[in-house]
Write a protein that holds these residues in place. Sequence first.
Motif, short mmCIF file in Angstrom:
data_model
loop_
_atom_site.label_atom_id
_atom_site.label_comp_id
_atom_site.label_asym_id
_atom_site.label_seq_id
_atom_site.Cartn_x
_atom_site.Cartn_y
_atom_site.Cartn_z
N ALA A 1 81.89 92.16 57.64
CA ALA A 1 82.18 91.29 58.79
C ALA A 1 83.67 90.99 58.80
N VAL A 2 84.17 90.61 59.97
CA VAL A 2 85.60 90.36 60.17
C VAL A 2 85.76 88.99 60.85
N PHE B 1 83.06 86.61 62.89
CA PHE B 1 82.73 85.21 62.60
C PHE B 1 83.99 84.36 62.70
N THR B 2 83.78 83.08 62.95
CA THR B 2 84.86 82.10 62.88
C THR B 2 84.56 81.17 61.71
N SER B 3 85.58 80.49 61.21
CA SER B 3 85.37 79.48 60.16
C SER B 3 86.20 78.25 60.48
N LEU C 1 79.50 84.44 65.41
CA LEU C 1 78.90 83.58 64.40
C LEU C 1 79.90 82.53 63.94
N ALA C 2 79.48 81.27 63.94
CA ALA C 2 80.30 80.18 63.41
C ALA C 2 79.89 79.91 61.97
N THR C 3 80.88 79.65 61.11
CA THR C 3 80.63 79.23 59.74
C THR C 3 81.45 77.98 59.48
#
Length: 583
Positions: free
Chosen positions: A152-153, A186-188, A203-205
């Motif tokens: 994932a990136v 994904f974001t963080s 996708l949020a993390t």
Amino acid sequence: MPVLRIDDEGFRLGDTPFRIISGGLHYFRVHPAQWADRLRKARLMGLNTVETYVPWNLHQPGPGRFRMDHDLDLPRFLGLAAAEGLHVLLRPGPYICAEWDGGGLPSWLLAEPDIRLRTTDARYLAAVDDYFGRVLPPLVPHLATNGGPVLAVQVENEYGAYGADAAYLGHLVDTLRGHGVDVPLFTSDQPADLARGGVPGVLATANFGSGPAAGLATLRGHQPDGPLMCAEFWIGWFDHWGGRHMARDAADAAGRLDELLATGASVNFYMFHGGTNFGFTNGANDAHTYHSTVTSYDYDAPLDEAGDPTEKFTAFREVIAKYAPVPADPVPARAAKLSVPGVELRRSAPLFGHLDALGTAVASDRPLTMERLGQAFGFVLYETVLPSAGPALVEVRDVRDRAQVFLDGQPVGVLSREGRESALAFTVPRPGAVLSLLVENQGRVNYGPGIHDRKGIAGPVLLDGAELTGWTSRPLPLTSLDALTFTATTAPPVGPAFHRGTVDLGEVADTFLAMDGWTKGNAWVNGFHLGRYWSRGPQRTLYVPAPVLRPGPNDITLLELHAAPHTPAVTLTPTPDLGPTED
């Protein structure tokens, strides 16, 4: 390798349910000869994945220039991870924070006086697009969809703590996809920033270091379906010069990890292995007061700065074993270290005596910032001629970050951004005396609005209330010391000077350079820039990776900015000293 899938229940690797158990390992903070060792130890702790940022400022040191070789050979690092059976979470920025100079944004962006970083400013986006067009094509073959380890990136980094420009984030998503990044994105963000930092369909993390139940509940409230993941589980912290060494109890951190994994969530430790801010690469923080990050990025991590397992390694391994397979191999032993006392540095090269060999002076009406000079790191020497003799008050309105002030080569004081010291009073001995300001870039701010952090002298210089004009600005990046001429001395020279000595080694191993008696400066071993030292601490030793040493003679060079000890010597010690953990 199987491809990561996201469904309403969680992650799947191919058709099999999968939990990411990852740890941060930044290839650019580790000597490349040690990458394989650190990756093997990640697997032995029970990790199935490693995470790394990608520092734009190192890979693209100037417009039109790009590097991905030697210490920045990211494809090789990814190949080593795959060979170890590890997956990878890739975080290419463009902004990475990471306590890294400027959050990884290249300094040359700031040559534009009004550029707006991390926005849809056309100049910034053009630079980002150019960077992604260079960095992504060599990495696409390493995506899981092409048989590689990258699962994932990440899109940007903790953007919700900075802004709310949905068009900017959307542009990054489109650019990543346009370059063939077809693995999950994904974001963080920290829990309070999830709404501002999120992107529809991505996708949020969440990032946190304690209270996993509360952090994951906030994430689930923001994102009702899909996997729960803490993309930065903070298990230690970083240090600032003048502060204390930050440490977290291993049992406490392991207990919070147990709580997190018991929920079924995935995790990425920040950090598994911190490494070192070699050279001038450390960042800084400025929440009303500027604080520079130290050279060590040990981070009180499971693997310490020298790659040895700590108490956290064993504690985390035991927790992970409750939820996932852990290799049966024993915990790796600590590696042997070198110990050599009293290495004398009896050859010297005064800085002011080698200026022409280190940089070319540029004439201008006002002092030029580093960015205007096309310089990323190091020092700038500013000089002008004072018109008259007598008492004088000099004010430097915007020092970035620390200026040593000289009059006809003699030190008269220090001005500091951190200490908010901006004025000096002294007596000018004669008309035509030369005023010199040696300004050190101590690290660009890496978090918050302060990332627009230009270095050198960023404002006017006043003499008795009137602006001083007619300056030269001399960049001193110190990318090479080859042009220096060292001579043997019986007494160390006064003022900024390079000091060199030689130590003969029968064999090589990791060691630490102890700086007792020295004040402030930089250290090199065999031309490899270890980083900064400063007697104010907390850090008292510098990590020396074994691969920079060799059997036989080894050169140790210091740039001491103030005064060398009467007997100029250093010690190679087997034990690091990162400072006290209590104030």
